[in-house]
Structures are given as C-alpha cells and as structure tokens.
Design an enzyme around this catalytic site. Structure first.
Site, short mmCIF file in Angstrom:
data_model
loop_
_atom_site.label_atom_id
_atom_site.label_comp_id
_atom_site.label_asym_id
_atom_site.label_seq_id
_atom_site.Cartn_x
_atom_site.Cartn_y
_atom_site.Cartn_z
N GLU A 261 -42.52 -86.23 -6.42
CA GLU A 261 -43.38 -85.49 -7.31
C GLU A 261 -44.86 -85.22 -7.49
O GLU A 261 -45.42 -84.18 -7.20
CB GLU A 261 -42.67 -84.94 -9.19
CG GLU A 261 -41.91 -84.50 -9.46
CD GLU A 261 -41.33 -83.59 -8.60
OE1 GLU A 261 -42.12 -82.86 -8.78
OE2 GLU A 261 -39.89 -83.76 -8.45
N SER B 229 -3.66 -71.10 -60.86
CA SER B 229 -3.88 -72.09 -61.96
C SER B 229 -4.60 -72.41 -62.50
O SER B 229 -4.28 -72.64 -63.59
CB SER B 229 -2.05 -72.77 -61.70
OG SER B 229 -0.79 -71.67 -62.27
#
Length: 678
Positions: free
Chosen positions: A106, A392
């Site tokens: 690079e 309940s």
C-alpha cells in the site's frame, strides 16, 4: 456532520466551483494579475476546508477511544458499548508479516514521507490522464478516509483529495509512524462485522493477529484493495490471486525471499472462517435499555458512549442474573418438547417465551432481568414491553382492597355457582376448574386456593374502581386497567415489571418503590459524573393491611397452589406468593415474595392465540420452577438471609415439610426433572 454544516459545506463547494471557473477565465484574460491573486485564492480555499475537517482534538480521541461499560452491583461487567466489533491491539502484538505486507503493497515509502507521497501522487495523475485509473493515497491518507468518511467523502474529485491530504498532514503531525500503523490496522474494516486486524484474524483464520503467518497476512492485506471483490470466503480465486500479488510486492521491497514467495504462492488459502458475533452479555435486554437511556444522557453532556469510557453502575446482581438465565433455559428446555408434541400435524414449531424479573423490595433495586429465552433470536422484552393478562396474580389487589375496607381474612363467602348481573347489562358467571363445594370459605382460603367464585363475590362487594386504584398505587402504573368486574380475575393486560414492582410494595409493608436500575455514571477515571437519588417510598397501602395480605399469601405456598416451593425446592424461609393462569392456559405466572427479594416469571407464546397444555401450562407448573430455582440458589448461597421474616405473626402454623438431606434432595430434584422431560 450536523445537517446545518452539511448544507453549509455544500454551499462552500458550490461557491468554490463557481470561483474556480471565474478564476480560470480571468487567468486566460489577465495572466499577470491571476498569477498574483492565485496564491491567495488557494490559501483561502485551504483555510475554508480546514474549518470543516477533523480537528486536532478529534484526532487525539481516535487512539484513546474507550467503550462505555455497564457494570453490576458486584463489579461484574455486563456489557460494553462499542462503535464497531473491534478489539484494539498494540502494534507490538501484530505479526511483523502483517506490517511488512501492508507497507510493501500500500505505501512502500511510508517511513520517508510526511503523509503525502508526491512521487506516487504524480504517477497516479499521469496514469489516470492516460486512461489507467490509479490511486495515489498513502496509508495515512487511507486512514484519514477510513476514520472520517462523512467529512472527507469517497467521491473521485480534487476536492476530496485535498481534504484527504490535509487530514493526513494533521495525522502525521500528531502521531508517530508506528502509531499511525497501529491506528490503521485497528480501524480498517474486513467484512462480516470484523473491524481491525485482530477481529479479521479471528474471523478468517481463528487466531489472534500475533499468530498470523505470511500467507494469512498477505490474504488479509490483499483484501484492502476491495474487501467484497477480494472476499476470500465468496471469491477464493480472486483472493488467492490478490494474495500472490502481495507476496510479489513483499519480494520486490525486500521483506520476503523470492524462493519462499514462489513456494507460498502455490498453497491454497486455508481459511478457518467463523463470524465473530458481538458478545451479548448476561443481561442483554438490560444492556439495550441502558444503551438507549445512556445515549440521551451522554448527548446532553457532549459525551460519546462509544469512545469516552463511561461506566454505568447498575443494581443488577451478577450471580442472581446468572441463576435466572440458567433457570429459564432449563425450564423452557423441559417445556418446549411438550409444546412441540402438542402442536397439530403440519404446524410449525413455535418457541415458548418467558420473562423473569427480581428486585429488592426494600429499595426497588432490580437484581435480575431476563427478557426472553434467547436475545439473539428474540429481542422483544417480555419483562418491560410485553403486556399479557395477569390471571390470578391480580387477585391480591382485590383482597388488599377488601382488607383496606375493614374486611378480615377470616370472613366467609359461599363457594357456589354464580350468575352476577353486570351494571349496564349482561351476566358474569365465573367458575373454577372444580365444581363449587356449596360450603362457606374464608377469604384466606379463597386467595390461598385461588378460588374464582370467592374472588368474584368479593370484587362485587369492593368494586372494580377501588381494586384498580390500589393496583395503580402499588405499581401497575403504565398499563390500562379496565374497571369492570372481570378485572378481579386478571383480564387486563399488564407487564411483568409492573406486577413484580407491585408485589414488591406488598412485601415492603405497602410502600411503593419505583424500580431502580442505574445508580450512577462515572468517567473512565472513576470520577462520579452523576449519582441518582434513591426513590422516595410512597405509602400505597396501609402497613397493617399490607402485612395482613402477606400473611394470607403465605397460605399459597404453605397449603395452596404454590406448595411446590416448599415440597420440590425445599424452601423453608418466610415466603409468600401467588400463581396465575389465564384462560385455556394462554399465560402462566408466578410471583414470590421474601422480605429481601421479590421475583416473578411469565411463560407463554408470543401469539396469544396459541395456548399451553393442561398438564404443563398452569403457572404452578410453567412459571413457578424458574422462580423456585432462583430463590433456592439465593437462599442456599446466602444472597438473601434465610432467617429474615415478615413483620407479622402467622395466623396458621407453617406445615411441616419432609426434608431430605441436601445431596439426596438435589438427586430427587434431578430425577424429577428427568421424568418430567420424558
């Protein structure tokens, strides 16, 4: 970039293009004047660009970026908020072959330039003008583009290249060459949610960056030219060819012997691919809630949750959270096969879901929160988001409202068939799973044995408005409660968080405490940025009547529908609770109270039209085991005090429970689970 700056930058770019054309026209007409003015124009252009580019302070943050963390009360890290899936590694822990391959491919003059390689730039311009498009960016310029894609952009324009070059110069002025390499390798993306060389090494080769060999290094560096095009998983031939180009570049720049490169180029890629999923942590639903809250909190203080290293200290107890996770996984592992056997031929398997929450009733601190069986496949939170009929478990509010009116647990009502005329028209005929006895029954037994006929009659005497008012005062404050007689049996949809909070108020002598999850936020040095005040208790129910309700609810686990707490889990501590099951076993609930811990669980399907079986769907069989297991662990490990007791004497002696020695009890429990799973 904020929208205002984006629009401003677009205007600047437009004006720049306009003035450039004008300057070119003037230069052709007045060359001498243009020569004098041009430097000033260039300087002004650069100064304008610098205003919109990353500042020195922005660049300094790159290397010091620390994710924020969520921490349990005992110091265990529950989650980290990272910008991306990255694990930063110092350059010294990256294989030398990676750096050699990167520089050779690079930017081979990396150590001799100051951010811009003028020779390479000139060559790139020359080749591009001849029709051979080439890039001339240095590693530092690539880093600038990777770090600030919005500010710099990726368009093929001179404007972008100038911004890229200016940012690169700033980076070079601030960091050393090795630091630039370290930042670059830790921030470059590699597909599959892998950012940085460490995560790339784990993703493609199942090893750390320090262990990469020359071939593996060349493969990863080769991807940088185009991660999708040279993806070694989907395009292995291209990736291999590109890898060999990198090897050739290493030979050209004297970091690899030619003979060795020739031998290596003949070898296959040899991937060991596995996606690196972001770790969810032991309390992912809590982490998600905290993340959303923290973003707003941090934004208001100009802080960043992904880089400023904030520490959020929560009330969660890591060991209780782990026990809750295990209890849910174990119980749903037992129930899911039964659900699968229940489905009709041709129907797809539908996963059971559950929610679990536990808190300390004395201060409202949330100690465990499990929103679903598997956050990876189900992000919907069944603690704070899901609204289901409470069944309940809602009945204690009916009895609590009656006690507030002066009724006594020893008062009696007839257990008989009912046909209650409802104001406004209609008849309500609640019934139980067994025929009515035709005998008088105390309110104590009506709640302990969860009798619908007794609760319905009591509801008509108390009134739906009083019951709804008490439920809201105790903690059911977000869901809408329909003030109708059927509310007594839990027909309104509520969240598990609301119900556990309300039961916490019952256990706390009628004092409502808003649930607390976050205690304080610290910076990375441990300095407290904000400490949050403890909630102020609200007396939602008179203490004597709240304790009276606790005493009645002891009967649920001593002799009623929740006796498995004592018989199966061997819990002898002072506890009280309530089971809950909605019509056709659509929802299973159980909530248990102790002076220092209240925990509740819900089980069901996301689609409420799918019901659970009669043999395993009721709350006492579906939800109770999760709560029982967590309480068992909490008492056994002394996370809560086994000797703690509610401040009211028992109206009935606690039934003696046969107790096996602990090893035999564990064996008995294991055998029971084994047979249940068959």
């Amino acid at each position: 970039m904020p929208p205002q700056l984006t629009r401003a930058w677009a205007r600047v770019a437009e004006l720049s293009r306009h003035h450039a054309v004008t300057a070119w026209a003037l230069a052709r007409r007045y060359p001498v004047r243009a020569a004098l003015v041009l430097p000033g124009v260039v300087v002004a252009y650069v100064l304008v660009l610098l205003v919109f580019l990353p500042s020195i302070s922005d660049l300094r943050k790159v290397r010091s970026e620390v994710p924020s963390s969520v921490v349990a009360a005992d110091g265990a890290v529950l989650a980290e908020f990272k910008r991306v899936n990255r694990q930063w590694v110092p350059l010294a822990k990256v294989a030398p072959s990676v750096v050699q391959a990167l520089i050779a491919t690079e930017d081979h003059r990396f150590y001799s330039h100051h951010g811009i390689d003028f020779k390479r730039t000139a060559a790139a311009v020359f080749h591009t003008l001849r029709g051979d498009l080439q890039g001339g960016s240095t590693i530092t310029q690539q880093l600038a583009r990777n770090l600030y894609p919005e500010e710099i952009g990726r368009s093929l324009s001179i404007n972008r290249k100038v911004k890229e070059a200016l940012t690169a110069l700033r980076i070079e002025a601030l960091y050393s060459k090795d630091e630039i390499l370290e930042i670059y390798l830790n921030t470059v993306p590699f597909l599959y949610n892998a950012f940085g060389i460490e995560m790339a090494a784990r993703t493609y080769f199942d090893k750390s960056a320090s262990q990469l060999n020359v071939l593996e290094s060349a493969t990863l560096i080769g991807m940088l030219k185009g991660t999708s095009y040279y993806n070694p998983v989907q395009n292995p031939q291209r990736a291999r060819a590109r890898r060999n180009v990198v090897l050739a570049q290493m030979v050209k720049h004297n970091t690899l012997e030619a003979a060795r490169a020739t031998a290596l180029a003949k070898q296959p890629l040899k991937l060991d691919f596995e996606r690196q999923d972001t770790l969810l942590g032991p309390a992912p639903h809590v982490a998600q809630w905290v993340r959303k809250w923290l973003i707003d909190w941090a934004d208001s203080r100009n802080l960043n949750i992904y880089s400023d290293g904030l520490v959020v200290r929560t009330t969660l107890h890591a060991k209780t959270q782990k026990a809750a996770n295990q209890a849910m996984a174990r119980q749903l592992g037992v129930l899911q096969p039964q659900a699968d056997r229940q489905r009709k031929r041709g129907q797809e398997k539908v996963p059971l879901q559950a929610g679990f929450m536990a808190l300390d009733p004395r201060n409202g601190h949330v100690v465990a929160w499990v929103g679903s069986r598997d956050f990876a496949t189900e992000q919907f939170d069944h603690v704070g988001q899901a609204r289901r009929q409470a069944g309940s478990t809602f009945k204690p509010f009916v009895y609590g409202a009656a006690f507030e009116m002066g009724r006594s647990p020893s008062d009696e009502l007839m257990d008989q068939a009912l046909a209650i005329s409802i104001p406004g028209g209609g008849v309500w005929s609640p019934s139980d799973g067994t025929p009515p006895s035709g005998l008088p029954m105390t309110l104590h037994d009506g709640l302990a044995f969860s009798k619908n006929t007794i609760t319905a009659q009591l509801m008509m005497q108390v009134g739906p408005q009083r019951v709804a008012q008490l439920a809201r005062a105790m903690g059911v404050r977000e869901s809408t409660l329909d003030e109708v007689p059927a509310l007594a049996l839990g027909t309104s949809s509520v969240t598990l968080r609301e119900m556990v909070t309300a039961y916490g108020a019952i256990a706390n002598g009628g004092r409502y405490m808003a649930p607390v999850l976050v205690l304080q936020v610290e910076d990375r040095q441990g300095h407290v940025l904000q400490r949050f005040a403890e909630p102020v208790p609200e007396q939602a129910m008179s203490q004597p009547q709240a304790l009276q309700l606790v005493n009645v609810m002891r009967g649920v686990v001593d002799e009623g529908t929740g006796t498995a707490i004592r018989s199966r889990y061997g819990i002898q501590a002072d506890v009280a609770g309530k089971t809950g099951t909605t019509q056709d076993n659509t929802d299973g609930w159980f909530i248990l109270m102790h002076p220092q811990l209240v925990a509740g669980a819900w089980v069901g399907f996301n689609d409420s039209s799918i019901t659970m079986g009669d043999g395993w769907g009721p709350g006492a069989r579906s939800a109770l085991p999760m709560v029982g297991e967590v309480f068992q662990q909490s008492l056994r490990n002394r996370w809560i005090d086994p000797q703690a007791a509610f401040d009211i004497a028992r109206s009935r002696p606690q039934p003696a429970q046969p107790q096996l020695p602990e090893p035999l009890r564990d064996l008995s429990d294991f055998i029971g689970r084994l047979f249940k799973a068959q």
